[in-house]
Design a protein around this motif. Structure first.
Motif, PDB file in Angstrom:
ATOM      1  N   ARG A 177       0.798  -1.223   0.000  1.00  0.00           N
ATOM      2  CA  ARG A 177       0.000   0.000   0.000  1.00  0.00           C
ATOM      3  C   ARG A 177       0.834   1.278   0.000  1.00  0.00           C
ATOM      4  N   TRP A 227      -5.682  -3.417   0.712  1.00  0.00           N
ATOM      5  CA  TRP A 227      -5.396  -2.301   1.635  1.00  0.00           C
ATOM      6  C   TRP A 227      -4.671  -2.749   2.880  1.00  0.00           C
ATOM      7  N   GLU A 228      -4.803  -4.052   3.206  1.00  0.00           N
ATOM      8  CA  GLU A 228      -4.236  -4.512   4.471  1.00  0.00           C
ATOM      9  C   GLU A 228      -2.722  -4.485   4.476  1.00  0.00           C
ATOM     10  N   ASN A 248      -3.987  15.600   7.113  1.00  0.00           N
ATOM     11  CA  ASN A 248      -4.950  14.578   6.705  1.00  0.00           C
ATOM     12  C   ASN A 248      -4.185  13.314   6.277  1.00  0.00           C
ATOM     13  N   TYR A 292      -4.949  10.770   4.537  1.00  0.00           N
ATOM     14  CA  TYR A 292      -5.108  10.371   3.131  1.00  0.00           C
ATOM     15  C   TYR A 292      -4.157  11.163   2.234  1.00  0.00           C
ATOM     16  N   ARG A 345      -1.016   9.821  -0.150  1.00  0.00           N
ATOM     17  CA  ARG A 345      -0.788  10.198  -1.555  1.00  0.00           C
ATOM     18  C   ARG A 345       0.646  10.664  -1.759  1.00  0.00           C
ATOM     19  N   THR A 395     -10.337  13.544  13.012  1.00  0.00           N
ATOM     20  CA  THR A 395     -11.478  13.926  13.851  1.00  0.00           C
ATOM     21  C   THR A 395     -12.452  12.763  13.902  1.00  0.00           C
ATOM     22  N   ASN A 400     -13.379   4.081  12.207  1.00  0.00           N
ATOM     23  CA  ASN A 400     -12.886   5.333  11.640  1.00  0.00           C
ATOM     24  C   ASN A 400     -11.636   5.063  10.786  1.00  0.00           C
ATOM     25  N   PRO A 401     -11.807   4.951   9.482  1.00  0.00           N
ATOM     26  CA  PRO A 401     -10.707   4.537   8.623  1.00  0.00           C
ATOM     27  C   PRO A 401      -9.544   5.536   8.620  1.00  0.00           C
TER      28      PRO A 401
END
Lengths: 245, 607, 251
Positions: free
Chosen positions: B201, B210-211, B470, B472, B476, B515, B521-522
Motif C-alpha cells: 500500500r 489495503w491490508e 490529513n 489520506y 498520496r 477527527t 474510523n478509517p
C-alpha cells in the motif's frame, strides 16, 4: 469532468442515521467503491466502509446500491444514467456498525456449526475432474454475504434462529457432493440449518457476484437429498427394510 | 488511561492469511491455546487474491520433477541470495503440505488420472503449480479457514495489532484495537507469530489489498528484530493498466502459463529479444516452437519444444515491458498487449474464469476475443523479518514469523507459485516452532503497564492534534515518493532524494490528525498504518541504496551488473534509538551436496 | 442457530430502495399464470364436448379415461397430474411464491404477510417435497401425449401432415424438454451420486445427468414454452372442433 451525485448512508444506527449527498468527479471505468474512496480521501475521511481487494475476490465491500445488494467494487458508475442520484446503503439484514459497515459475525457463528469435511478412511485421493466440477462451482464463493442479505427468510422474516442461509447451503452442498466425504448432512440440513424454510425464490442466485447457481445447483439438490431421507415414502420404506442403500 | 480488554493465549498469531491460518492450525493441533488476530474479516486476507497456483514438486504431470529441481529453480530465481535452508525445506515439504490441503477438503483441478493437475509457470522447469482455475488462493484460504474454525482457535476479527509487548528480551504479548469500535485490547501471549503479509500500500500501482501496510515489518523492527533483503520488491509484469480505478490489479501469470502472448503496439512478440543469455536455451527460439509447446501443454502431451519466452522470470518480464513502453511501443493506456484470444474461447473461460470476468466487468474487454492491456504492478516484497529457517523464530525470543512478512526464502526474486507454498510450509513450521517454544517456557512473561500505557497514548494522539495533516493526503505523498524514487529502476541520486523526502514525510506523519469517533474510523486506522509504512519505506529505500549492483528484482541503472561479492551478503535493517540502521551480514553458505546441484550454472549479468 | 439482535425493521409490502421496474416481472408472471389457469379450467371443466378433431386429441383430455360412474368432465381425471407436476415444480414454486404470494415479490423488496413464515416446513407446502411422484406420473401422461402426437400424423390410416400435426409434435417436444429437465429427475438420475466416475453404471448416469442438466439450465424457458404450447394445442383442437377454423393439410 462529469460529476456523480452520491447519496451515502451515514450514522451509527438506522434510526438516527441519514443520507449525506456528495458530488464526485467520474472517470472512465470507475466503480462505486472508487467514488466512496474519493469521498474518504477528499471530502470526508471518517466515512466507514469495509473493503479489501477491490477486485471482487474477497467479498468485503457488500452494500446496497440503489436498493440492490451489490459488491461496490464491481458496480460500475456508467451503469447509472448521468445526473441520477446513486444511493449507497449498508446491508439491511445485519446489525449496523457505522455508515456502510455492518456486523456480519452471525455468519461466522453459523459456519462453525456445520459438520466439517470428513474424508472416508480408505480414501486414496484419486478422483476425476467430472466428480468435482459441481463442488468447484460452490467453492468459488467469496463470502460476500449478499445472498444472506437478500434472502427474505433472513431479511424480512429474520429467521436467523432457524435458518443457515444460502451461503451455507452452498458450503454444505460442496461438502455433500465431495466424492470423498463420508458424512451425511441431510438431518443437519433439515433440522438445524432450516433448509425447508427456503422457498426457492432465487434472489440469492440473482445477486451472487460469482454467478454460482445457488438455487438450482446447491439448494435444490440438497432439498432432494433431504427428500430421499425424510419425505420419500418408498425410499424410506426400502431403507427400513434393506438398511442404508 | 483508557480501558482495554485482556485475552490470554499461549500463542498469538497476527494475520489470518495462508501463513497465519496454517500457523494457528499447527500450534493449536500441538495442544497450546491459540488466538488469531486479523485486520479484516476472516477469509478476506490477501491470500484470496493469489491466482496461479501452489508450486510443489508432486511430479503428477512431469514425472521428471523432484524437490532438487524445485530447489534449484527457486535459488536460480532468487539469484542465489535465498536462505538455502529455507529454499530446501520449502522444496522438500511443499508436496506434503499440498496433499494435506487436499485432505482437509481443498478441491484442486485434476489430471486425467485423477491426480492434482499442475501447470507451467515462469522460472519453473517443470509443470509444477497445483491450481484451481485461477482462484487457487481462495481455495487455500477457505480450506484453512474451515479447518481452523473447527479446531477451536479463537479468532479476533477486524482487530489490528499496533505494538508487541515484551518482558525483558522476551515477547509477552501484543496490544491492538478493534476496528469496529476502537476499543483497545491486550493479548497476553507467550509467543507471537507474525503473518501480516506485505507492504504494497505504499505504492500507488499495486496488486496488493489495503491490508498490506507493512504492519509486521514495523512491529518486528520495533520489537528488536531485523529485516533482510528489503531492497527486493517484486513488480509483477502483468497488472491491469486500465481503467484507472483498477490500475495495478493483477492479471495472473496463469494467462502466460496457459499460452498467453505478449506483444508491443507494433505487434512484435518482444520477449524473444529480452531472454537472458544464461537461460536462453531453456526457451523456445521461434514462435512456431512456442506454439508447439502450448499445443502440447493443452493436449496434455509430451513435446521436445521449449517453453514460450513469456514464461521468463517475473523480474525480467516486468523490466522488458517497462522498457518497451518507455521506448514508445506501448498500448494506448501505457501497457503492452497480452493475448490469449487465439485459443478456444470455452477453454479460456474454464481455465481463467476470474480473468475473464475481471476484464469483462471492469474493463469491457472480452479476453476470448481481444488482447488485454497489461503493465508492471508492485506485487510482493521478498525482504522481511529474518527468521530461523526451521522454526521461524526471529532474533527476539518468542517472536516468530511466516509468509511474506519474513525474508530469505525468495532471495532476490520470487518465482510465481512459490508464495502459496511458502505460506503453508513455513506457516506450519512457525506454528510448530511457537508451540514448542511455549512448551519449553517455565513462566508466563508479564506485560508491563508502562508499555500498555505508551501504546494507548500512541493511538490516542491523532485525535488530540489540532494542526495536523490529513492521513489520506500523506498517503498520496508516500505514493508519489515511492513510485518516483524507489520504483522498478533505481539510481543513487533518486534514492537519496527519496530517502530525504521520506524523512520529511515521516515528520509529517508524526503530526497526522483525525477527527470523529473511534467507531470504524478509517482515517484513524490509517494514521497508524502510515507510521508502519514509513518505517518499511525507509528500509526499502536505504537497502536499495546500499546494494550497488543489479540482482533479481533490484535493478540499478547506475550498477547494471551483478556483483559476485554482494551475492554473499544480506542487507540487514534494524532500529537503534528509533533510527533505521543498516548493515551487511553474511549470507548463510550452502552445504557442499546442495552446491553440486548448481554446477556450470553461473550467471554474471543480471537477468 | 443463534438468536441475534433483530437487524431488520418489519417492512411493508413493496418497501424498497430499488428504483428500477422490479414489479414488472411478478406482474407479467401473475398475468400469464392467471390467463392460463382460467383458460384451462374453463376448457377442462365446461367444454368436454370439444376435445377431439380428426387425428388430434386435445392434450387436456389425454389419456382418455372413460368411467361409467364419472359424471363430470373426463379432463379432471387427467389434468390433476400435469397441474400437480407444475404446481410442485421448483421453477413454478419460485414464480408463484413471488407473483401470487408476494413473499417476496422481487429481490430486496418488502414482502406480504406477517411473521408466521414457515417456508416449506409445514402443511401444505411441505408436500412440495413429493414433486418426484408427480414427475413419475407426468412421464406416464407424457407417454400418452407422444402417442397422440404420432397419431396426429395418421389421417385415416394414411400418413399426412397438417398444421395440427406439427403443433402436436412441437408441443410434445417442448413438454419433454420441460419434463426431463425436472430438478427431481436430475437428482434421481445422477445428482444424488457423490462420485460419477466410480463405476460403469455411475458413468452412464453421469452422461444422462449431464443432458438433464443442460435441459435444467433452461427449465424456466421450457416451463413457459410448454405451458403455452399445451394451451395452444388445446385451443387449436377447440377451434377445429367448434368449426371456427379448418386444419390446413401440408401434404
Amino acid at each position: 469532468m462529469p460529476e456523480a451525485i452520491m447519496k451515502v448512508f451515514r450514522g451509527i444506527s438506522r434510526e438516527a442515521g441519514e443520507f449525506k449527498t456528495y458530488k464526485v468527479p467520474v472517470e472512465e471505468g470507475m466503480v462505486v467503491l472508487d467514488a466512496i474512496h474519493y469521498i474518504q480521501g477528499f471530502l470526508d475521511p471518517e466515512l466507514s466502509v469495509r473493503w479489501n481487494c477491490k477486485a471482487a475476490k474477497c467479498g468485503s465491500c457488500s452494500a446496497e446500491v440503489n436498493g440492490y445488494p451489490s459488491l461496490m467494487c464491481k458496480t460500475r458508475m456508467d451503469r447509472f444514467p448521468e445526473g441520477q442520484e446513486i444511493t449507497v446503503e449498508p446491508l439491511k439484514t445485519f446489525p449496523l456498525v457505522k455508515d456502510l459497515v455492518t456486523d456480519v459475525s452471525w455468519n461466522y457463528e453459523v459456519n462453525k456449526k456445520i459438520p466439517p469435511f470428513t474424508p472416508k478412511p480408505d480414501a486414496d485421493w484419486t478422483f476425476m475432474q467430472e466428480d468435482i466440477e459441481r463442488v468447484q462451482e460452490f467453492r468459488k464463493c467469496i463470502e460476500c454475504f449478499l445472498c444472506q442479505d437478500v434472502c427474505h427468510v433472513l431479511r424480512d422474516h429474520d429467521r436467523k434462529d432457524v435458518f443457515a442461509g444460502p451461503r451455507f447451503f452452498v458450503r454444505m452442498a460442496g461438502l455433500e457432493m465431495h466424492p470423498l466425504d463420508a458424512l451425511n448432512r441431510a438431518e443437519f440440513l433439515k433440522d438445524h440449518a432450516g433448509l425447508g424454510f427456503c422457498n426457492i425464490t432465487k434472489c440469492c442466485t440473482e445477486v451472487c457476484p460469482e454467478e454460482i447457481h445457488i438455487t438450482d445447483n446447491a439448494i435444490i439438490p440438497l432439498k432432494e437429498r433431504v427428500v430421499d431421507e425424510f419425505y420419500d415414502p418408498v425410499l424410506m420404506f426400502f431403507k427400513k427394510i434393506f438398511g442404508k442403500s | 488511561m483508557a480501558d482495554y480488554e485482556v485475552h490470554e493465549h499461549d500463542v498469538l498469531v497476527v494475520g489470518a492469511g495462508g501463513a497465519g491460518l496454517r500457523a494457528a492450525i499447527e500450534a493449536s493441533a500441538s495442544g497450546v491455546s491459540v488466538g488469531l488476530v486479523c485486520k479484516s474479516l476472516l477469509g478476506k486476507a490477501h491470500t484470496v487474491m493469489a491466482e496461479g497456483g501452489i508450486a510443489a514438486a508432486l511430479a503428477n504431470v512431469d514425472a521428471e520433477d523432484g524437490w532438487q529441481t524445485h530447489f534449484r529453480d527457486t535459488m536460480n530465481g532468487g539469484k542465489m541470495l535465498n536462505n538455502w535452508r529455507m529454499a530446501q525445506l520449502h522444496a522438500q515439504e511443499a508436496p506434503d503440505r499440498v496433499r494435506e490441503l487436499e485432505q482437509w477438503g481443498a478441491v484442486f483441478d485434476r489430471t486425467r488420472e485423477g491426480k492434482i493437475l499442475q501447470r507451467a509457470f515462469g522460472g519453473h522447469t517443470w509443470k509444477r503449480l497445483c491450481h484451481v482455475g485461477d482462484r487457487t488462493g481462495l481455495e487455500m484460504i477457505r480450506t484453512l479457514q474451515d479447518r481452523g474454525v473447527h479446531q477451536g482457535i479463537d479468532v479476533y476479527m477486524e482487530c489490528a495489532v499496533t505494538r508487541l509487548l515484551k518482558d525483558g528480551q522476551r515477547i509477552a504479548g501484543a496490544f491492538g484495537y478493534f476496528r469496529e469500535d476502537g476499543r483497545y485490547v491486550v493479548f497476553k501471549a507467550k509467543a507471537v507469530v507474525l503473518a501480516t503479509g506485505g507492504v504494497g500500500r505504499m505504492f500507488p500501482v499495486t496488486s496488493n489489498s489495503w491490508e498490506y501496510t507493512a504492519d509486521g515489518h514495523a512491529l518486528a523492527l520495533r520489537a528488536g528484530a531485523d529485516l533482510i533483503d528489503m531492497e527486493f520488491v517484486q513488480f509483477h509484469p502483468t497488472g491491469m493498466v486500465w481503467p484507472p480505478g483498477v490500475r495495478g490489479l493483477l492479471v495472473t501469470e496463469g494467462v502466460r502459463g496457459e499460452g498467453g502472448i505478449l506483444r508491443n503496439s507494433a505487434g512484435e512478440r518482444f520477449m524473444f529479444k529480452y531472454l537472458p543469455e544464461a537461460t536462453r536455451k531453456d526457451y523456445a527460439e521461434t514462435e512456431d516452437e512456442a506454439k508447439r509447446w502450448v499445443d502440447a501443454a493443452i493436449a496434455g502431451q509430451k513435446t521436445d519444444a521449449r517453453r514460450p519466452p513469456e514464461l521468463s522470470t517475473r523480474d525480467n518480464v516486468a523490466r522488458s515491458i517497462y522498457l518497451e513502453v518507455k521506448a514508445g511501443r506501448g498500448t494506448p493506456h501505457g501497457g503492452v498487449f497480452l493475448d490469449i484470444s487465439y485459443q478456444d474461447a470455452e477453454r479460456v473461460k474454464r481455465k481463467l474464469p476470474s480473468m475473464y470476468h475481471q476484464f469483462k466487468e471492469l474493463a469491457d474487454v472480452d479476453i476470448t476475443r481481444q488482447p488485454m492491456e497489461v503493465g508492471p504492478t508492485m506485487h510482493y516484497i521478498m525482504g522481511g523479518v529474518r527468521v530461523d529457517a526451521d522454526t521461524g523464530e526471529s532474533r527476539v525470543p518468542g517472536l516468530f514469523g511466516a509468509g511474506e512478512v519474513t525474508g530469505g526464502m525468495h532471495g532476490a526474486n520470487r518465482l510465481g507459485g512459490n508464495s502459496l507454498s511458502d505460506l503453508i510450509v513455513f506457516g506450519r513450521r512457525a506454528g510448530l516452532g511457537a508451540a514448542n517454544y511455549v512448551k519449553a517456557l517455565n513462566a508466563r512473561p508479564q506485560c508491563s503497564d508502562d508499555e500498555i500505557k505508551a501504546a494507548v497514548e500512541e493511538m490516542e494522539a491523532p485525535f488530540k492534534r489540532t494542526d495536523g495533516k490529513n492521513p489520506y493526503e500523506l498517503q498520496r505523498k508516500l505514493h508519489e515518493i515511492m513510485s518516483t524514487y524507489v520504483g522498478i529502476f533505481r539510481e543513487e541520486k533518486d534514492l537519496k532524494t527519496g530517502i530525504a523526502r521520506l524523512e520529511e514525510l515521516t515528520d509529517e506523519v508524526r503530526h497526522a490528525a483525525i477527527t470523529g469517533s473511534k467507531t470504524y474510523n478509517p482515517g484513524w486506522h490509517m494514521c497508524h498504518d502510515l507510521t508502519n509504512m514509513m518505517l518499511a519505506a525507509q528500509a526499502i529505500a536505504q537497502s536499495a541504496l546500499s546494494r550497488k549492483e543489479s540482482r533479481g528484482a533490484h535493478s540499478r541503472l547506475d550498477y547494471p551488473d551483478t556483483d559476485p561479492h554482494l551475492g554473499k551478503v544480506n542487507t540487514s535493517i534494524y532500529l537503534e534509538g528509533g533510527e533505521v540502521k543498516l548493515k551487511q551480514t553474511p549470507l548463510p553458505e550452502m552445504p557442499e551436496e546442495l552446491k553440486q546441484l548448481f554446477v556450470k550454472k553461473e550467471a554474471t549479468r543480471n537477468a | 442457530m443463534n438468536k441475534v439482535e433483530i437487524a431488520v425493521a418489519p417492512e411493508k409490502l413493496g418497501a424498497t430502495a430499488r428504483n428500477d421496474n422490479w414489479w414488472v416481472e411478478p406482474a407479467l408472471v401473475a398475468t400469464g399464470f392467471t390467463i392460463f389457469i382460467v383458460y384451462a379450467t374453463w376448457r377442462g371443466l365446461f367444454e368436454p364436448q370439444y376435445f377431439e378433431w380428426g387425428p388430434y386429441l386435445s392434450p387436456f383430455y389425454s389419456p382418455r379415461i372413460l368411467l361409467d360412474w364419472w359424471h363430470w368432465s373426463p379432463a379432471i381425471l387427467v389434468l390433476w397430474v400435469p397441474a400437480g407436476f407444475r404446481a410442485t415444480c421448483y421453477y413454478y414454486r419460485k414464480a408463484y411464491y413471488r407473483a401470487y404470494f408476494l413473499d417476496p415479490p422481487a429481490c430486496a423488496v418488502g414482502h406480504l404477510g406477517g411473521d408466521k413464515y414457515c417456508g416449506e416446513t409445514t402443511f401444505p407446502f411441505v408436500l412440495q417435497n413429493l414433486h418426484r411422484y408427480f414427475f413419475y406420473l407426468a412421464v406416464a401422461v407424457l407417454a400418452f401425449l407422444w402417442y397422440d402426437a404420432i397419431r396426429a400424423f395418421d389421417f385415416h390410416g394414411q400418413f399426412g401432415v397438417g398444421v395440427g400435426s406439427l403443433i402436436f409434435l412441437a408441443n410434445v417436444v417442448f413438454l419433454s424438454f420441460y419434463t426431463f429437465g425436472c430438478h427431481a429427475y436430475r437428482h434421481l438420475v445422477g445428482g444424488k451420486l457423490d462420485c460419477f466416475s466410480c463405476s460403469a453404471r455411475t458413468k452412464t448416469r453421469f452422461k444422462i445427468w449431464s443432458v438433464v442438466t443442460k435441459l435444467n439450465e433452461h427449465h424456466m424457458l421450457w416451463a413457459w414454452v410448454s405451458l403455452f404450447s399445451v394451451g395452444f394445442a388445446d385451443l387449436y383442437v377447440r377451434l377445429l372442433a367448434g368449426h371456427v377454423i379448418t386444419d390446413i393439410r401440408l401434404f
